[in-house]
Design an enzyme around this catalytic site. Structure first.
Site, mmCIF file in Angstrom:
data_model
loop_
_atom_site.group_PDB
_atom_site.id
_atom_site.type_symbol
_atom_site.label_atom_id
_atom_site.label_comp_id
_atom_site.label_asym_id
_atom_site.label_seq_id
_atom_site.Cartn_x
_atom_site.Cartn_y
_atom_site.Cartn_z
ATOM 1 C CG ASP A 32 -1.956 -1.029 1.202
ATOM 2 O OD1 ASP A 32 -2.040 -1.705 0.162
ATOM 3 O OD2 ASP A 32 -2.685 -1.189 2.196
ATOM 4 C CE1 TYR A 35 -2.743 1.785 -6.782
ATOM 5 C CE2 TYR A 35 -3.450 3.266 -5.021
ATOM 6 C CZ TYR A 35 -3.636 2.722 -6.273
ATOM 7 O OH TYR A 35 -4.692 3.134 -7.042
ATOM 8 C CG ASP A 36 -1.163 4.956 -0.288
ATOM 9 O OD1 ASP A 36 -2.007 4.624 -1.134
ATOM 10 O OD2 ASP A 36 -1.279 4.690 0.924
ATOM 11 C CB SER A 81 -14.550 4.192 6.527
ATOM 12 O OG SER A 81 -14.477 5.444 5.937
ATOM 13 C CG LEU A 82 -14.036 3.654 12.138
ATOM 14 C CD1 LEU A 82 -13.398 2.482 12.873
ATOM 15 C CD2 LEU A 82 -14.906 4.456 13.102
ATOM 16 C CE LYS A 112 -10.000 0.404 10.812
ATOM 17 N NZ LYS A 112 -9.420 -0.189 9.614
ATOM 18 N NE ARG A 133 -17.014 0.792 4.457
ATOM 19 C CZ ARG A 133 -16.619 1.751 3.627
ATOM 20 N NH1 ARG A 133 -16.203 1.442 2.423
ATOM 21 N NH2 ARG A 133 -16.648 3.008 4.005
ATOM 22 C CD GLU A 167 -13.585 -5.697 9.264
ATOM 23 O OE1 GLU A 167 -14.673 -5.096 9.421
ATOM 24 O OE2 GLU A 167 -12.667 -5.290 8.535
ATOM 25 C CE LYS A 284 -16.494 0.745 17.309
ATOM 26 N NZ LYS A 284 -17.088 -0.579 17.096
ATOM 27 C CE LYS A 308 -4.492 2.229 8.934
ATOM 28 N NZ LYS A 308 -5.265 1.142 8.318
#
Ligand code: IVH
Length: 662
Positions: A32, A35-36, A81-82, A112, A133, A167, A284, A308
Site C-alpha cells: 500500500d 501504491y500511495d 468508515s473511520l 480493528k 460494504r 468484520e 468509540k 492505526k
C-alpha cells in the site's frame, strides 16, 4: 514536455495494473505504501499539468472497477468508515473534541480487525440478508456465502428486526493452510488473510466458501436508522455475545484517554499472538445517547476513531536475487537479505515474485531495501532506498536461463511469469517428486526432500517410475549416510504399498498444472483407469465436463505430450494400475448416503485416512453424535462414552463392514 507525458503514461499504466491486481484478482502485487507514493506522484504531476490528465488515470477512476456478479443492494444505513489517528497527539485531539460536548463517560476500545465488513439483516430472529460494504451505500448481496460462515448464527433469539455488523476474516493459521494447499495445487497464493477473505466472499461456489473457514467478529447493532439496539457499546458487545456472535476478547471499557493510550500499547504487544490480524485499535464513545450530538462527517462518525498500528518496516541489504523453480517450471525470484528481526521472526529471505516486480521497483543487488510482512506473514521487499550509493549499483536484469539446468527460460506474451520448460530440469524434477510422494498424493513415507535430492543427484531417480525400482538399489542406498536396514525396508514397503493408491490421488500426484484434488477426482471418474487416460481424446474431455479453459488446456497439453504418455506407461510397467471405484459400487455400499461417526482406530489408518476411506464408500462422516446419525462405526479401542449415546442397533463394527464390502 514529452518526458512528463511519458512519465504520466508510465505511472498510469503501472497504477492501473496494480489496481487490477488489487480489486479484481484480490492479489495486490505492491505494498500500500508504494501504491500511495506512486499515486501521489501522479497527483502532483496532474496538478501541475492538468492538460495531461488521462481519462483512464487512476486519479479519475479509483475503485470503480466492476468486479462481480452479485446483486447490488442499497444499505438501509450507510456503512461509514473511520477516521484514522496515527499518534498520541491525534488521540488527544479526538478526546478534546469529544469533551467539548460535555461527555464525561467512558470509551470503548476494540481491536480493528483486518478483514472486510459485513452487514447482516435478521428479521423475526432469522438471517435474511448479508451485504458487503461496497462503496458504503451500495454493497453486494452475499447471503448464501455468509450462511457458510460457521460462527454467524442463522437464527437468533431476538424477535425485532435488527442489523448486525462485523468484520469477516480468515485466521492466521487457517490462512497459512489455505496457501499451503494452493501451493500444492499450483494455484496463485493469496497475498494476505484480508485478500483471502475478500476473495472468498466473492466466490460463487458456496462449498469453497465453507471450506475456507471464514469467521466473523461482530461489533455493531441497530434496529433502524436512529435506534441502536442497546444503550452503550459495552451493552451491545455483551448482548451480541448472548445472541451467539463472536466478539473480540480484547474489547474493553476504558475510563479516560490516558488509559486508552496504555491499553493500545497492551493490544499492540499481543498483536502477533492473536488468532486474527489487526491493523489498528478502534476507540468509540461508549454512550450512544451522545452520538447524534457529536455527529458525523459525510464519511466518518465523529464519535469514534481508528488508531492505526503500522505494519513493521525494517531496512536490510539485498545480498542476492535468486530463482526457485516450481514443479511446473514457474520461476519465482527471491531476495537473500542480510537479515532482520521483523513482526516476530528473523527474516533472511523475502519473495520478489516475478521479474516485473523487481523491475517495477528497480531493486538492485547491494541496495538497502525496505522489508515488510504482507499481512504480517509473508516477508516482502517493498522498495529500495534510492540514495546516492544506490545509483552506483548495477540495474538488475531478468535471468535468461534456468539456474539449475541452464535451459532458456520462456515467457509468453501476456504472461507475467517465466518458465523453465525443460521437463527433465532437476529442480522441476525435485519439486514434482516431492509432490508425487506427499501425503495427499501417493503417500510414500520415508522420502525426505534431502533424500530425494540425493537420489536425483545419484541418478537413482529421474522420473516417477524410478521410485518403484529403488528396491533394486537397496545395497547402494544402504551404503549412503543415514540409511539403516530398517529405514530402507520401511521406505521400500511404503513404496510398494503406494501401488494401491486410488486413481484420483494418482492423477493428483502427477502434478499437472492447475489440477488440484477436486479436479483429479472428476478426472478419475471420467477416465476410470490410467490406460484410458493415456489414450485421451481431447473431444471426450470437452464433451464430458466443463473444466473451464485454463484447466482444460492444461489437461490437454499434458496428455498430448508424448513424453508424459511414456512416463505414464513406465508407471504401469512398474506395477501401478489404479482404477476408479465405480459409483455403482458406491451405491451398493451399505454406507452410501449414511451419516456416520467413527470411534476407535480403524486398521492402520489415521483419523483423516479413515474419514476418507468411509467417504469413498459414500458415507457422510460427522464428528459428533446427534439424533441424526445412522451408524456409529467402531474400530479398536472405541469410546465407550460415544457408544453409550446411541442405540445398539446403530453400532456397527468395522470388521462387519469389511466382510460386506471386500
Ligand atoms: S466500527 C461507523 N469497529 O474498519 C463505524 N469497525 O475503517 C463502523 N473495522 O468499515 C465501524 N474492526 O470494516 C468498527 N472493531 C471495529 C472494527 C471495524 C474493523 C473495520 C470496518 C470498517 C472499517 C473502518
Amino acid at each position: 514536455m514529452k518526458k512528463i507525458e511519458n512519465k504520466i503514461n508510465n505511472l498510469v499504466k503501472m497504477l492501473n495494473k496494480w489496481n487490477y491486481d488489487y480489486y479484481v484478482n484480490d492479489n495486490p502485487i505492491v505494498d500500500d505504501i508504494i501504491y500511495d507514493e506512486k499515486l501521489s506522484e501522479l497527483f502532483q504531476l496532474e496538478k501541475q499539468y492538468p492538460h495531461l490528465i488521462r481519462e483512464d488515470s487512476p486519479t479519475q477512476t479509483v475503485g470503480k472497477i466492476a468486479s462481480s456478479s452479485f446483486k447490488k443492494t442499497k444499505h438501509m444505513i450507510p456503512m461509514l468508515s473511520l477516521k484514522n489517528a496515527f499518534n498520541e497527539g491525534d488521540l488527544m485531539h479526538f478526546n478534546k473534541q469529544i469533551i467539548e460536548f460535555d461527555y464525561k463517560g467512558d470509551y470503548f476500545v476494540e481491536p480493528k480487525i483486518d478483514g472486510l465488513s459485513l452487514s447482516l439483516i435478521y428479521e423475526k430472529g432469522h438471517l435474511i440478508k448479508a451485504v458487503t460494504r461496497g462503496d458504503g451505500n451500495i454493497g453486494e448481496d452475499v447471503t448464501n456465502n455468509a450462511k457458510q460462515i460457521s460462527n454467524i448464527p442463522l437464527t437468533i433469539n431476538y424477535k425485532k428486526n435488527i442489523e448486525i455488523r462485523g468484520e469477516v476474516y480468515i485466521g492466521v493459521d487457517q490462512f497459512k493452510k489455505i496457501n499451503e494447499e494452493r501451493r500444492n495445487n499450483d494455484e496463485k497464493l493469496f497475498a494476505n488473510p484480508r485478500n483471502a477473505a475478500s476473495g472468498t466472499m466473492r466466490q460463487l461456489d458456496v462449498l469453497k466458501v465453507k471450506q475456507r473457514g471464514l469467521k466473523m467478529i461482530a461489533y455493531w447493532a441497530m434496529n433502524d436508522e436512529k435506534t441502536f439496539s442497546w444503550k452503550t457499546q459495552e451493552e451491545t458487545i455483551i448482548n451480541l455475545e448472548k445472541l451467539g456472535f463472536k466478539t473480540s476478547e480484547l474489547s474493553v471499557k476504558i475510563l479516560n484517554i490516558e488509559d486508552v493510550i496504555s491499553i493500545i500499547k497492551k493490544i499492540e504487544e499481543k498483536r502477533y499472538s492473536l488468532e486474527y490480524e489487526i491493523d489498528g485499535v478502534v476507540i468509540k464513545v461508549n454512550e450512544y445517547s451522545f452520538y447524534e450530538k457529536i455527529g458525523y462527517t459525510s464519511k466518518f462518525p465523529k464519535w469514534a476513531i481508528a488508531y492505526k498500528l503500522p505494519g513493521e518496516i525494517k531496512v536490510s541489504t539485498l545480498l542476492n536475487i535468486f530463482q526457485t523453480i516450481g514443479r511446473t517450471g514457474r520461476v519465482t525470484y527471491n531476495a537473500q537479505l542480510s537479515g532482520v528481526q521483523l513482526a516476530g521472526t528473523w527474516v533472511q529471505r523475502a519473495t520478489l515474485h516475478n521479474a516485473d516486480y523487481i523491475k517495477d521497483l528497480d531493486l538492485r543487488i547491494g541496495a538497502q531495501v525496505k522489508v515488510k510482512k504482507a499481512g504480517d506473514i509473508i516477508p516482502k521487499v517493498i522498495s529500495a532506498i534510492k540514495d546516492d550509493s544506490f545509483f552506483k549499483l548495477k540495474k538488475w536484469k531478468e535471468d535468461k536461463k534456468c539456474k539449475i539446468c541452464g535451459n532458456k527460460l520462456s515467457r509468453t506474451e501476456n504472461e507475467v511469469d517465466q518458465y523453465c520448460i525443460n521437463v527433465d530440469c532437476p529442480a522441476r524434477m525435485e519439486e514434482s517428486i516431492i509432490h508425487f510422494v506427499s501425503r495427499e498424493a501417493m503417500n510414500i513415507k520415508g522420502l525426505s526432500t534431502q533424500q530425494i535430492k540425493k537420489f536425483i543427484e545419484l541418478k537413482f531417480i529421474s522420473e516417477f517410475s524410478d521410485i518403484y525400482y529403488l528396491k533394486n538399489k537397496k545395497e547402494e542406498i544402504l551404503k549412503l549416510d543415514g540409511y539403516q536396514e530398517r529405514s530402507v525396508n520401511s521406505l521400500l514397503n511404503s513404496i510398494e504399498e503406494s501401488k494401491k493408491v486410488s486413481l484420483d490421488k494418482f492423477i493428483f500426484a502427477l502434478g499437472i498444472r492447475h489440477i488440484g484434488k477436486k479436479t483429479s477426482k472428476d478426472l478419475a471418474k471420467i477416465f476410470g483407469s490410467i490406460e484410458a487416460m493415456s489414450k485421451l481424446k481431447v473431444e471426450n474431455l470437452i464433451e464430458q465436463e466443463d473444466f473451464g479453459e485454463v484447466k482444460s488446456n492444461s489437461i490437454i497439453s499434458y496428455f498430448k505430450d508424448e513424453n508424459n504418455k511414456k512416463k505414464l506407461n513406465n508407471l504401469v510397467s512398474a506395477g501401478l494400475n489404479p482404477i476408479f471405484i465405480s459409483s455403482k459400487k458406491e451405491n451398493d455400499s451399505i454406507l452410501f448416503g449414511k451419516k456416520i461417526v467413527i470411534t476407535g482406530k480403524i486398521e492402520n489408518m489415521n483419523r483423516e485416512e479413515a474419514k476418507e476411506y468411509f467417504e469413498n464408500l459414500g458415507a457422510i462422516v460427522l464428528s459428533t453424535i446427534s439424533k441424526n446419525i445412522d451408524y456409529l462405526v467402531i474400530g479398536e479401542k472405541p469410546s465407550l462414552l460415544k457408544m453409550s449415546k446411541v442405540s445398539k442397533d446403530k453400532i456397527i463394527n468395522f470388521n462387519e463392514i469389511k466382510k460386506i464390502i471386500v
